[in-house]
Design a protein around this motif. Structure first.
Motif, PDB file in Angstrom:
ATOM      1  N   ILE A  10       0.830  -1.203   0.000  1.00 39.93           N
ATOM      2  CA  ILE A  10       0.000   0.000   0.000  1.00 39.93           C
ATOM      3  C   ILE A  10       0.868   1.259   0.000  1.00 39.93           C
ATOM      4  N   VAL A  78      -9.090   9.208  -2.131  1.00 36.39           N
ATOM      5  CA  VAL A  78     -10.139   8.830  -3.084  1.00 36.39           C
ATOM      6  C   VAL A  78     -10.582  10.047  -3.891  1.00 36.39           C
ATOM      7  N   LEU A 179      -5.981   5.636 -10.207  1.00 32.51           N
ATOM      8  CA  LEU A 179      -6.506   4.338  -9.781  1.00 32.51           C
ATOM      9  C   LEU A 179      -5.828   3.847  -8.504  1.00 32.51           C
ATOM     10  N   ILE A 180      -4.510   4.057  -8.412  1.00 37.99           N
ATOM     11  CA  ILE A 180      -3.792   3.654  -7.198  1.00 37.99           C
ATOM     12  C   ILE A 180      -4.219   4.513  -6.016  1.00 37.99           C
ATOM     13  N   ILE A 182      -7.115   5.942  -5.506  1.00 41.07           N
ATOM     14  CA  ILE A 182      -8.439   5.493  -5.078  1.00 41.07           C
ATOM     15  C   ILE A 182      -8.331   4.197  -4.285  1.00 41.07           C
ATOM     16  N   THR A 183      -7.449   3.287  -4.722  1.00 38.89           N
ATOM     17  CA  THR A 183      -7.253   2.016  -4.012  1.00 38.89           C
ATOM     18  C   THR A 183      -6.723   2.245  -2.608  1.00 38.89           C
ATOM     19  N   VAL A 184      -5.729   3.138  -2.477  1.00 40.80           N
ATOM     20  CA  VAL A 184      -5.168   3.456  -1.153  1.00 40.80           C
ATOM     21  C   VAL A 184      -6.242   4.020  -0.234  1.00 40.80           C
ATOM     22  N   LEU A 186      -9.509   3.666  -0.415  1.00 41.50           N
ATOM     23  CA  LEU A 186     -10.499   2.631  -0.082  1.00 41.50           C
ATOM     24  C   LEU A 186      -9.955   1.661   0.956  1.00 41.50           C
ATOM     25  N   TYR A 187      -8.646   1.379   0.896  1.00 40.81           N
ATOM     26  CA  TYR A 187      -8.021   0.501   1.899  1.00 40.81           C
ATOM     27  C   TYR A 187      -8.139   1.121   3.293  1.00 40.81           C
ATOM     28  N   SER A 190     -11.724   1.062   4.416  1.00 36.37           N
ATOM     29  CA  SER A 190     -12.198  -0.273   4.777  1.00 36.37           C
ATOM     30  C   SER A 190     -11.779  -0.625   6.193  1.00 36.37           C
TER      31      SER A 190
END
Length: 200
Positions: A10, A78, A179-180, A182-184, A186-187, A190
């Motif tokens: 991450i 995000v 995209l990365i 947004i992934t970070v 969302l992690y 979560s």
């Protein structure tokens, strides 16, 4: 062990996402100051050190918020990612020209100011990671940050020699970045969702 690998992945992904544009700029600076490349690399790594220190400090200050809600800060990466996607499609994939400061700038000043002036998203993203992590995770994030910054410096230097290395960075880096991010985000979000469950 899996958790350690996830944190490293991450943090590495976060650095890559927020610094691909800086990598393109670094390649341009190394090309422009071809006789002072070591100064450019030193200034780039110094800038990364300053950005990392600011991110850590801001993250620790943010860590004073109620622990169950710190992860909600993940909304910022995000939002940055969504904004970058919107800007990308609005401009139809036009790549920003990696212009460097004027001829009067020294290699060190040009590189350092470019790095610091273009690292707001890095500070925001890593501040969130530091705020949402414990001491062990902080150490892993710092290691990943420093390691990836060093790799970026080596890649930028190598890109001047090999066109096959520089072309993908310039052509596709701006697509991967949001995209990365947004992934970070969302992690981090979560983790917060789990933290807010009754009994956690």
């Amino acid at each position: 062990m899996v958790d350690i690998l996830i944190v490293i992945a991450i943090a590495t992904g976060a650095f890559m996402a927020t610094n691909l544009d800086n990598l393109v700029l670094l390649v341009g600076l190394l090309g422009r100051y071809s006789d002072r490349r070591y100064e450019v690399i030193l200034a780039y790594l110094s800038g990364a050190l300053i950005v990392g220190a600011v991110s850590y400090y801001v993250g620790k200050v943010a860590g004073n918020f109620p622990v169950n809600y710190i992860g909600l800060l993940g909304i910022f990466p995000v939002l940055i990612g969504v904004f970058e996607l919107f800007r990308l499609f609005r401009n139809k994939g036009v790549i920003r020209d990696p212009a460097v400061p004027g001829a009067g700038s020294t290699a060190i000043a040009a590189t350092l100011l470019t790095q610091l002036g273009n690292s707001t998203d890095t500070i925001v993203t890593f501040s969130v990671l530091f705020a949402d992590s414990n001491d062990l995770a902080d150490e892993l994030v710092i290691m990943a940050f420093a390691g990836t910054a060093t790799v970026f410096a080596l890649v930028a230097r190598g890109a001047l020699r090999y066109d096959w290395l520089s072309r993908p960075i310039q052509l596709y880096g701006h697509y991967i970045t949001p995209l990365i991010l947004i992934t970070v985000g969302l992690y981090v979000l979560s983790n917060t969702a789990l933290d807010l469950l009754p009994g956690t």
